[in-house]
Design an enzyme around this catalytic site. Structure first.
Site, short mmCIF file in Angstrom:
data_model
loop_
_atom_site.label_atom_id
_atom_site.label_comp_id
_atom_site.label_asym_id
_atom_site.label_seq_id
_atom_site.Cartn_x
_atom_site.Cartn_y
_atom_site.Cartn_z
N ASP A 135 0.85 -1.19 0.00
CA ASP A 135 0.00 0.00 0.00
C ASP A 135 0.88 1.24 0.00
O ASP A 135 2.08 1.16 -0.24
CB ASP A 135 -0.96 -0.02 1.19
CG ASP A 135 -0.23 -0.18 2.52
OD1 ASP A 135 1.02 -0.05 2.54
OD2 ASP A 135 -0.89 -0.45 3.54
N HIS A 169 1.14 -9.06 -3.76
CA HIS A 169 0.09 -8.13 -3.34
C HIS A 169 0.72 -6.74 -3.23
O HIS A 169 1.19 -6.33 -2.16
CB HIS A 169 -0.48 -8.59 -1.99
CG HIS A 169 -1.61 -7.77 -1.49
ND1 HIS A 169 -2.92 -8.01 -1.82
CD2 HIS A 169 -1.64 -6.70 -0.64
CE1 HIS A 169 -3.71 -7.15 -1.20
NE2 HIS A 169 -2.94 -6.33 -0.48
N ASP A 192 0.09 -18.33 -5.44
CA ASP A 192 0.55 -17.04 -5.96
C ASP A 192 -0.65 -16.23 -6.44
O ASP A 192 -1.00 -16.23 -7.61
CB ASP A 192 1.53 -17.30 -7.11
CG ASP A 192 2.12 -16.01 -7.68
OD1 ASP A 192 1.99 -14.95 -7.02
OD2 ASP A 192 2.70 -16.07 -8.79
N GLU A 252 1.75 -10.72 0.24
CA GLU A 252 2.16 -9.32 0.35
C GLU A 252 3.67 -9.26 0.57
O GLU A 252 4.31 -10.22 0.99
CB GLU A 252 1.44 -8.59 1.49
CG GLU A 252 1.75 -7.10 1.51
CD GLU A 252 0.66 -6.24 2.10
OE1 GLU A 252 0.62 -5.04 1.77
OE2 GLU A 252 -0.16 -6.74 2.89
#
Length: 520
Positions: free
Chosen positions: A98, A442, A485, A494
């Site tokens: 993020d 991720h 995956d 992540e």
């Protein structure tokens, strides 16, 4: 201030001077009796993996990117961070997939990486990565310096978790979405975040003051000055910080701290090493009186460790951004030459040895050798835990905390963890490296195309990510060895700046002990 902390400071100020050797002398390999290996049996190109791990950190950069940017799909982002409070807080690393900047885990990653560089400088140099590595840690350290604009103020992050997590977009596109990015600060009672930042800057000071063609004493001094100031905040206004949530401070939080005492001791030990090596190197005789400046930091940490009501002596589950106890115990042992106190030595040694017994002999191992402990809640980010605990094992060996038989067993186990992560099984867990590596980490920036839209269609896609996040270590399998995956899977797929840190340190260690080096 709590009476406990007043007593600690008083004990530090009135303790006797250090007797004997310099701090830098204690870190020489001649003291550690670790036999260097002369062959590489794994078949892995550790130098290439090291090179790629450094590239991952470049992909995590926030702010105005330098002309030397090597990640073609990354551009400038979050350049106005701090504008809500009237200061420049641009720069640093995005912590994971993020775009919130969490200084707590970011600083921990810097400290660990700097520790690895300090211990295995020769491996980076021989692999042709020394300049890249120093650039790598300089980027977040420059940001941390900005985050401490005055003596009693520290900004420990930028971003809004709820707003950030509601959008699946590239960091370069945040302005197009008018994304609100509040700045989070404290003026005291945030010893965990200020202590970790002080540790990170102290490690940067050590590395940038080291004699080489990359030496930058001006920057080293800036880092050390800020580290000392942050340490004052850490000690004189003790307490836990308020974790980052949303702009109103009432939403879901991330990276809460369980305690702050470990960061207080951790920061003190790194400042001891930094002030000892930088300012008081080769002092002797009457000059030893001046060593009290460095000794202050060590003795505060040592007294905290020895306090009868202090949990630093307790065995930790793992070594993490929230729990620095294994690091504190290792550094106290590393610095034992400056204390005539076998009691604290034995306590530190016992806890590290007990912890390593759990990881090597008790916890579950997959067929690849990767060690995972689900009953301690350590199967989320299993690769990160294994990499950092491999580093603990390696430092226990290097600091002579292990006996001869333990050294061989711990070295083999630590190497096995890294080889498992690099792909000694059916696939690698490092993007862009080895056999069948992850293609869908991720990570917003990696998954979103550089042009066009992103959002839900990309997040739900089963296609490989648009951009390769080279060198990133994904979270890893659960205790049953299950791994898919899948972009959506933030537990197993992540990436974070602290997952890579222990793994990268181990890559440098393995290069040091298992030559020849294979440059990239």
């Amino acid at each position: 201030m709590a009476l406990f902390h007043i007593l600690l400071i008083a004990l530090a100020v009135f303790s006797p001077s250090i007797q004997g050797r310099s701090i830098e002398e204690s870190s020489e390999d001649s003291l550690h009796n670790v036999e260097k290996r002369t062959t590489t049996a794994s078949g892995f190109n550790y130098a290439d993996a090291l090179h790629k791990s450094i590239l991952f950190y470049e992909a995590q950069r926030s702010g105005v990117l330098p002309a030397t940017n090597r990640i073609p799909w990354r551009g400038d982002s979050a350049v106005d961070d701090g504008s809500d409070v009237g200061i420049d807080l641009s720069g640093g690393w995005y912590g994971a997939g993020d775009h919130v900047k969490f200084n707590f885990p970011m600083s921990f990653a810097v400290t660990i990486l700097g520790w690895g560089l300090m211990e295995y400088w020769d491996a980076y140099e021989a692999a042709g990565e020394l300049g890249n590595m120093l650039d790598s840690i300089r980027w977040p350290c420059e940001y941390l310096i900005k985050c401490h604009p005055s003596a009693n103020k520290y900004y420990y992050g930028v971003g809004d978790i709820e707003i950030d997590h509601s959008q699946w977009i590239r960091p370069e596109d945040m302005d197009d979405y008018n994304m609100i990015r509040p700045s989070w600060s404290c003026t005291g009672q945030c010893s965990d975040v200020t202590g970790e930042a002080a540790a990170a800057l102290a490690v940067c000071a050590i590395n940038f003051n080291k004699t080489s063609s990359y030496r930058d004493q001006t920057f080293a001094t800036q880092c050390l000055d800020k580290a000392r100031s942050l340490y004052d905040m850490t000690i004189f206004s003790p307490g836990k910080y308020t974790p980052i949530s949303n702009q109103y401070g009432n939403g879901t939080v991330q990276y809460p701290s369980s305690r702050y005492d470990d960061e207080m001791a951790w920061a003190g030990l790194w400042l001891f090493l930094a002030t000892g090596t930088e300012e008081y190197h080769d002092k002797s005789g009457d000059d030893l009186a001046n060593f009290n400046g460095a000794y202050y930091y060590f003795n505060v940490s040592n007294n905290m460790f020895m306090s009868s009501d202090y949990a630093l002596r307790a065995k930790a589950k793992t070594f993490s951004w929230d729990d620095k106890r294994p690091g504190v115990q290792l550094l106290l042992w590393k610095c034992r030459y400056f204390m005539n106190n076998t009691v604290y030595e034995n306590k530190a040694q016992k806890k590290i040895n007990s912890m390593m017994t759990d990881w090597i002999d008790t916890f579950a191992r997959l067929d690849t050798g990767l060690t995972i402990s689900s009953n301690l809640g350590l199967d989320w980010g299993s690769n990160g835990h294994a990499g950092r605990m491999a580093w603990v094992a390696m430092m226990a060996n290097k600091y002579d905390l292990s006996d001869a038989s333990e050294k061989a067993e711990r070295y083999a186990w630590a190497k096995q963890q890294i080889d498992a992560i690099l792909g000694n099984g059916s696939h690698s867990y490092m993007v862009g490296f080895g056999n069948n590596p992850p293609q869908r980490p991720h990570h917003r920036g990696s998954s979103c195309p550089t042009t066009g839209t992103c959002g839900g269609p990309i997040f739900n896609s089963l296609d490989p990510n648009a951009n390769e996040l080279t060198g990133a270590v994904v979270g890893g399998p659960d205790v049953n060895g299950t791994y898919v995956d899948l972009l959506k899977d933030y537990k197993k797929n992540e990436v974070t700046v602290y997952y890579n840190a222990g793994v990268q340190n181990m890559l440098a260690a393995l290069l040091h002990y298992e030559p020849p080096y294979e440059g990239c």
